[in-house]
Structures are given as structure tokens and as C-alpha cells.
Design a protein around this motif. Structure first.
Motif, PDB file in Angstrom:
ATOM      1  N   GLY A 251     -13.491  12.560  59.159  1.00 30.56           N
ATOM      2  CA  GLY A 251     -12.697  12.302  57.963  1.00 30.56           C
ATOM      3  C   GLY A 251     -12.075  13.564  57.401  1.00 30.56           C
ATOM      4  N   ALA A 252     -12.833  14.653  57.385  1.00 28.72           N
ATOM      5  CA  ALA A 252     -12.287  15.915  56.890  1.00 28.72           C
ATOM      6  C   ALA A 252     -11.179  16.435  57.799  1.00 28.72           C
ATOM      7  CB  ALA A 252     -13.406  16.954  56.781  1.00 28.72           C
ATOM      8  N   LEU A 253     -11.319  16.223  59.091  1.00 33.15           N
ATOM      9  CA  LEU A 253     -10.278  16.643  60.037  1.00 33.15           C
ATOM     10  C   LEU A 253      -9.010  15.826  59.839  1.00 33.15           C
ATOM     11  CD1 LEU A 253      -9.869  18.624  62.397  1.00 33.15           C
ATOM     12  CD2 LEU A 253     -10.597  16.805  63.943  1.00 33.15           C
ATOM     13  N   ASP A 254      -9.183  14.551  59.510  1.00 31.44           N
ATOM     14  CA  ASP A 254      -8.031  13.688  59.229  1.00 31.44           C
ATOM     15  C   ASP A 254      -7.248  14.183  58.026  1.00 31.44           C
ATOM     16  OD1 ASP A 254      -7.375  11.713  61.002  1.00 31.44           O
ATOM     17  OD2 ASP A 254      -8.841  10.281  60.273  1.00 31.44           O
ATOM     18  N   LYS A 255      -7.965  14.663  57.010  1.00 27.33           N
ATOM     19  CA  LYS A 255      -7.328  15.105  55.774  1.00 27.33           C
ATOM     20  C   LYS A 255      -6.877  16.555  55.816  1.00 27.33           C
ATOM     21  CE  LYS A 255     -10.099  11.836  53.091  1.00 27.33           C
ATOM     22  NZ  LYS A 255     -11.138  11.674  52.022  1.00 27.33           N
ATOM     23  N   GLY A 256      -7.072  17.230  56.932  1.00 27.08           N
ATOM     24  CA  GLY A 256      -6.638  18.610  57.072  1.00 27.08           C
ATOM     25  C   GLY A 256      -7.570  19.640  56.476  1.00 27.08           C
ATOM     26  N   ARG A 257      -8.784  19.250  56.109  1.00 26.97           N
ATOM     27  CA  ARG A 257      -9.724  20.199  55.526  1.00 26.97           C
ATOM     28  C   ARG A 257     -10.368  21.087  56.586  1.00 26.97           C
ATOM     29  NH1 ARG A 257     -12.855  15.896  51.515  1.00 26.97           N
ATOM     30  NH2 ARG A 257     -11.034  15.369  50.219  1.00 26.97           N
ATOM     31  N   ILE A 258     -10.332  20.654  57.832  1.00 26.77           N
ATOM     32  CA  ILE A 258     -10.882  21.427  58.943  1.00 26.77           C
ATOM     33  C   ILE A 258      -9.752  21.707  59.925  1.00 26.77           C
ATOM     34  CG2 ILE A 258     -12.535  21.433  60.849  1.00 26.77           C
ATOM     35  CD1 ILE A 258     -14.299  19.575  59.275  1.00 26.77           C
ATOM     36  N   PRO A 259      -9.591  22.933  60.380  1.00 27.97           N
ATOM     37  CA  PRO A 259      -8.526  23.223  61.351  1.00 27.97           C
ATOM     38  C   PRO A 259      -8.717  22.443  62.644  1.00 27.97           C
ATOM     39  CG  PRO A 259      -9.423  25.240  60.388  1.00 27.97           C
ATOM     40  CD  PRO A 259     -10.322  24.137  59.960  1.00 27.97           C
ATOM     41  N   GLN A 260      -7.595  22.093  63.257  1.00 28.11           N
ATOM     42  CA  GLN A 260      -7.658  21.351  64.504  1.00 28.11           C
ATOM     43  C   GLN A 260      -8.336  22.159  65.608  1.00 28.11           C
ATOM     44  OE1 GLN A 260      -6.829  18.246  65.412  1.00 28.11           O
ATOM     45  NE2 GLN A 260      -6.267  17.637  63.336  1.00 28.11           N
ATOM     46  N   ALA A 261      -8.187  23.487  65.565  1.00 27.86           N
ATOM     47  CA  ALA A 261      -8.823  24.319  66.584  1.00 27.86           C
ATOM     48  C   ALA A 261     -10.345  24.233  66.505  1.00 27.86           C
ATOM     49  CB  ALA A 261      -8.369  25.770  66.434  1.00 27.86           C
ATOM     50  N   VAL A 262     -10.866  24.074  65.285  1.00 25.14           N
ATOM     51  CA  VAL A 262     -12.318  23.933  65.114  1.00 25.14           C
ATOM     52  C   VAL A 262     -12.742  22.509  65.456  1.00 25.14           C
ATOM     53  CG1 VAL A 262     -14.223  24.088  63.472  1.00 25.14           C
ATOM     54  CG2 VAL A 262     -12.344  25.732  63.374  1.00 25.14           C
ATOM     55  N   GLY A 263     -12.014  21.561  64.910  1.00 20.60           N
ATOM     56  CA  GLY A 263     -12.214  20.164  65.252  1.00 20.60           C
ATOM     57  C   GLY A 263     -13.618  19.659  64.987  1.00 20.60           C
ATOM     58  N   LEU A 264     -14.106  18.854  65.919  1.00 24.13           N
ATOM     59  CA  LEU A 264     -15.440  18.274  65.825  1.00 24.13           C
ATOM     60  C   LEU A 264     -16.464  19.017  66.665  1.00 24.13           C
ATOM     61  CD1 LEU A 264     -14.477  14.480  66.189  1.00 24.13           C
ATOM     62  CD2 LEU A 264     -14.765  15.783  64.071  1.00 24.13           C
ATOM     63  N   TRP A 265     -16.012  20.050  67.367  1.00 21.30           N
ATOM     64  CA  TRP A 265     -16.896  20.704  68.323  1.00 21.30           C
ATOM     65  C   TRP A 265     -18.020  21.467  67.646  1.00 21.30           C
ATOM     66  CZ3 TRP A 265     -15.084  17.751  71.640  1.00 21.30           C
ATOM     67  CH2 TRP A 265     -13.710  17.575  71.840  1.00 21.30           C
ATOM     68  N   TRP A 266     -17.800  21.951  66.435  1.00 21.76           N
ATOM     69  CA  TRP A 266     -18.846  22.705  65.763  1.00 21.76           C
ATOM     70  C   TRP A 266     -20.066  21.833  65.461  1.00 21.76           C
ATOM     71  CZ3 TRP A 266     -20.340  21.283  60.784  1.00 21.76           C
ATOM     72  CH2 TRP A 266     -19.488  20.386  60.139  1.00 21.76           C
ATOM     73  N   VAL A 267     -19.833  20.527  65.223  1.00 22.69           N
ATOM     74  CA  VAL A 267     -20.963  19.624  64.966  1.00 22.69           C
ATOM     75  C   VAL A 267     -21.840  19.515  66.213  1.00 22.69           C
ATOM     76  CG1 VAL A 267     -21.629  17.300  64.265  1.00 22.69           C
ATOM     77  CG2 VAL A 267     -19.562  18.342  63.310  1.00 22.69           C
TER      78      VAL A 267
END
Length: 374
Positions: free
Chosen positions: A323-339
Motif C-alpha cells: 500500500g505504501a508503494l502504491d502511494k509513493g511513500r516507498i521508492p520503487q527501487a526499494v520496493g517490497l524486497w526489504w520486507v
């Protein structure tokens, strides 16, 4: 090889049983929801099982990782409880080798989940959207069932017919009750229509009317004596289209190959989500293997609740990051991989924790021996 086949069989059997139970529970809930829409006349009952079939890949892609996680906990927990793991450890079965053996069936599950997530699930969503669009194009006349009161227009209209011809062209003994609303949405009374027969008529602009014959119209407010009664020979009623809401988003139906070449951040988020689900399988495997180790005196279910809470935290953080990635709060380069990286480190840490603890205890014992000898 015999031990590998034995462990794989135990794991896959438990995985299949757990996944089947979870699939029945989830599909039952969704089927009840669609069945309620069919009872209201919003869906054709004939498409219910078709919708459930197309939704099954989407259910399975989320059920299989959880089924694998619980399967490892239950299968290996039983082996620890029956002291079978103790025997295997005495013959040289370490946690690393057990994890390696577990990764082979986990890879099969990951490949199946990848096939579902990247291929079948988007196709299924596209087919469900097509069915809902076809149902949305139907009118009240097309979904009308004889002998049943049917609610339409957000509950403001109730329609009933005693008889309906095989070609759905003729109705008999019709009752229609509709609330009259002002422009502000306030109720201004009820209109009741009764007729001996009716038929459907299509206008050149595509709108459809129910032509009623030989009946009465009553206008008034319940509880008040002030009402109006009109007898008619022919009366036309506009047939509204059912309002069917779908919980599926349009991007879920986009083929995966189109997501790779897109620059849209929302589509890139969808692509990362689809890739994250197969990756989830490997991470939960590393989490489940050390969590499955239990003391026979403590019981096999001691670590089950903390393990489920850990899995829920993993999936919850992943959904929140989406959800945060959808809203632009997380950079696309970081994405979901940090989780995945965080919980991968947790799994590796738990996997090596026992080895580190044993090495520390061994060194401490050696120091005590040396101190006693000195």
C-alpha cells in the motif's frame, strides 16, 4: 535418499491436507457472498461455480505458502514429538541438512505458486471481470425469478412475479413496490404496481421497459389515508441494470508480460507483488524449520501460535508495504524486497542460533575444565 523421500512425503501430505482445509474455508466464505448476490437477483445462479473456478488460482497462490508453513510445523513437530528427529540427529542429520532437504519440496511449491501468481491468477481475474461485466449489462427482467421477491436499486424497488415463460418473454401476476425519493434522497412515499401480465419491450436507444397490462397503481405513504389509485390498461416501467460490485482491481487482470515493460508505478507495484508471493515460499521455509523444533515434553503445539503470529506479521508488513508503494511513500527501487530481506535475516538467525548457542556452551565448558585443572 530414503530419509529425503520420507521427510518430503510427510511434508507434502500435511501440506495438502492443510491447504485443502484452508481452501474450503476461504471458498465457502466467498461462495456465500456470491450466493447472496444471486438470491437478490444481482447474479445469474448459473455462473456461481464458474466464478469460483476462476477465483481458485488467486486463492491458492496465497493459501499454498501458508499451507507449507503450517505443514512444516505440524509434520516436523510430530517427528520431534515421536523422537524420530532425535534418531535422525544421531545419524548425522543437522539443521542445515534438514533445511536443505526441505527446500526441495519448497521449490516445487514455489514453482507452482509462481505459475499461479504470474499466469493463471491474472487470467482468472480477467474472466471474472468479464462475467461481472456481462451480469452488469443484464436488466431486472433478465435476473427475475418466478415466485421470489427481488430487491433492486439499492433496496428501493421490490419486484415479484408469480409466473415466467420459458423464453422470459411473458410474466403473470406481477407486483412492484418502489420508494419515491426526492432529489435530496428523502423518502416521499411508495408506489405500488400490480398487473395481470407483462412483457419486455426494447427501445431504439437500448433501454428496456416492462409493459404491464390490466392492473392498478397505488401512490401514498404507509400509515396515511391519503393515497391515490389509478387503474390502467397498459403501463411501462423502466428496467434498471443490477449494480454488481467487484472487489477485484483492473490491474490484477493485466497479463504479467505487460507489467514488465510498463513505467506506471502502480503496475510496477503489482509486478513486485506477484514476484513476492513465490519468494514468500522460500522465506517461510527458513522460518518454519527452526520453529518446528520442539521438546517432546512441551508438546508439538507449543511454538505453533508464535509461529502463526510471525507469519501474520510477515504478510501484514508485506501488504502494508504494498500500500505504501502504491502511494509513493516507498521508492520503487526499494520496493517490497526489504520486507523479504528482514524476515530472511530472522530465519537465518533462528537457523544458526542453535549452532551458535551450542558452540558458546562448548567453549564455556572447556574454559571451566581448564580452570578446574589449573
Amino acid at each position: 535418499m530414503i530419509v529425503f523421500r520420507y521427510l518430503s512425503r510427510e511434508l507434502l501430505v500435511t501440506l495438502s491436507a492443510v491447504s485443502a482445509v484452508l481452501l474450503v474455508i476461504i471458498m465457502s466464505g466467498r461462495f456465500i457472498k456470491y450466493l447472496a448476490q444471486a438470491a437478490q437477483g444481482l447474479l445469474d445462479p448459473g455462473v456461481l461455480f464458474l466464478i469460483m473456478g476462476y477465483r481458485m488460482p488467486g486463492f491458492l497462490q496465497l493459501i499454498l505458502p501458508l499451507g507449507l508453513f503450517l505443514g512444516i510445523l505440524l509434520a516436523y513437530g510430530r517427528l520431534y514429538l515421536d523422537s524420530e528427529m532425535t534418531v535422525l540427529s544421531a545419524t548425522g542429520m543437522s539443521q542445515k541438512r534438514l533445511t536443505l532437504y526441505t527446500l526441495f519440496p519448497a521449490t516445487l511449491v514455489a514453482l507452482l505458486v509462481a505459475w499461479l501468481s504470474l499466469g493463471l491468477a491474472p487470467k482468472g481475474v480477467a474472466e471474472v471481470d468479464r462475467i461481472f461485466n456481462e451480469q452488469d449489462a443484464l436488466t431486472e427482467f433478465d435476473t427475475l425469478m418466478p415466485g421470489r421477491f427481488q430487491t433492486m436499486k439499492n433496496g428501493t424497488r421490490v419486484t415479484y412475479t408469480q409466473g415466467l415463460s420459458a423464453d422470459r418473454g411473458e410474466l403473470s401476476n406481477i407486483f412492484i413496490s418502489e420508494k419515491r425519493l426526492s432529489t435530496a434522497g428523502e423518502e416521499r412515499g411508495i408506489t405500488v404496481l400490480v398487473a395481470e401480465s407483462g412483457r419486455q419491450e426494447i427501445q431504439p436507444d437500448g433501454s428496456r421497459y416492462l409493459i404491464l397490462q390490466n392492473g392498478y397503481r397505488y401512490d401514498g405513504t404507509p400509515g396515511d389515508a391519503d393515497y391515490r389509485a389509478i387503474r390502467y390498461d397498459t403501463y411501462g416501467v423502466l428496467l434498471p441494470r443490477p449494480e454488481i460490485s467487484s472487489e477485484l482491481s483492473e490491474r490484477e487482470a493485466i497479463p504479467t508480460r505487460e507489467l514488465f515493460g510498463s513505467d506506471d508505478p502502480r503496475l510496477q507495484t503489482e509486478l513486485q507483488w506477484r514476484l513476492s508471493i513465490p519468494l514468500l515460499v522460500f522465506v517461510v521455509t527458513l522460518l518454519a524449520v527452526p520453529l518446528s523444533r520442539v521438546n517432546p515434553r512441551q508438546g508439538r503445539f507449543l511454538k505453533l501460535l508464535p509461529a502463526i503470529l510471525l507469519y501474520m506479521a510477515y504478510l501484514g508488513v508485506l501488504i502494508a508495504a504494498r500500500g505504501a508503494l502504491d502511494k509513493g511513500r516507498i521508492p520503487q527501487a526499494v520496493g517490497l524486497w526489504w520486507v523479504h530481506g528482514i524476515f530472511l535475516l530472522i530465519g537465518v538467525g533462528m537457523l544458526y542460533w542453535e549452532s551458535v548457542t551450542l558452540a558458546f556452551d562448548r567453549r564455556r565448558a572447556m574454559r571451566e575444565v581448564r580452570h578446574a585443572q589449573a
